[in-house]
Write a protein that holds these residues in place. Sequence first.
Motif, PDB file in Angstrom:
ATOM      1  N   ARG A  61       0.670  -1.232  -0.030  1.00  0.00           N
ATOM      2  CA  ARG A  61       0.099  -0.365   0.113  1.00  0.00           C
ATOM      3  C   ARG A  61       1.499   0.970  -0.303  1.00  0.00           C
ATOM      4  O   ARG A  61       0.313   2.047  -1.065  1.00  0.00           O
ATOM      5  N   ALA A  62       1.485   1.507   0.870  1.00  0.00           N
ATOM      6  CA  ALA A  62       3.196   1.910   0.794  1.00  0.00           C
ATOM      7  C   ALA A  62       3.728   2.747  -0.505  1.00  0.00           C
ATOM      8  O   ALA A  62       3.317   3.455  -0.809  1.00  0.00           O
ATOM      9  N   ARG A  64       2.109   1.508  -3.425  1.00  0.00           N
ATOM     10  CA  ARG A  64       1.307   2.279  -4.614  1.00  0.00           C
ATOM     11  C   ARG A  64       1.180   3.634  -4.366  1.00  0.00           C
ATOM     12  O   ARG A  64       1.192   4.341  -5.200  1.00  0.00           O
ATOM     13  N   ASP A  65       0.519   3.855  -2.874  1.00  0.00           N
ATOM     14  CA  ASP A  65       0.465   5.764  -2.386  1.00  0.00           C
ATOM     15  C   ASP A  65       1.778   6.279  -2.810  1.00  0.00           C
ATOM     16  O   ASP A  65       1.255   7.461  -3.875  1.00  0.00           O
ATOM     17  N   HIS A  69       1.533   8.996  -6.452  1.00  0.00           N
ATOM     18  CA  HIS A  69       1.310  10.417  -6.009  1.00  0.00           C
ATOM     19  C   HIS A  69       2.326  11.324  -6.797  1.00  0.00           C
ATOM     20  O   HIS A  69       2.914  11.907  -6.831  1.00  0.00           O
TER      21      HIS A  69
END
Length: 95
Positions: A61-62, A64-65, A69
Amino acid sequence: MQEPTTNGWRAKLVAHRWPAVGIAVAAGAFAGLLLPRGARLPVRAKLADMAFAALAGLALRAVRDAAVHRLGAIAMSWWDEAQARARQSRDGMVS
């Protein structure tokens, strides 16, 4: 002897999709009946697996974020540059 191409296999699967599905189901059932069932894992191993899965999920998730961004920042800079070029060409035409 010619090697089958990807398109050849794909065409065969499309033409005979139900036999292909039947073969896949039969192979899965055969493997499920013949392969030994896994021994029960101790609770400690299950908890370790769950913790690893949770950490891997958070890490993905990190990543992907961060990627989203970064792509957003790239898109915004591209948009700003395109607008600046449009302004410059428009100002050059008016003069």
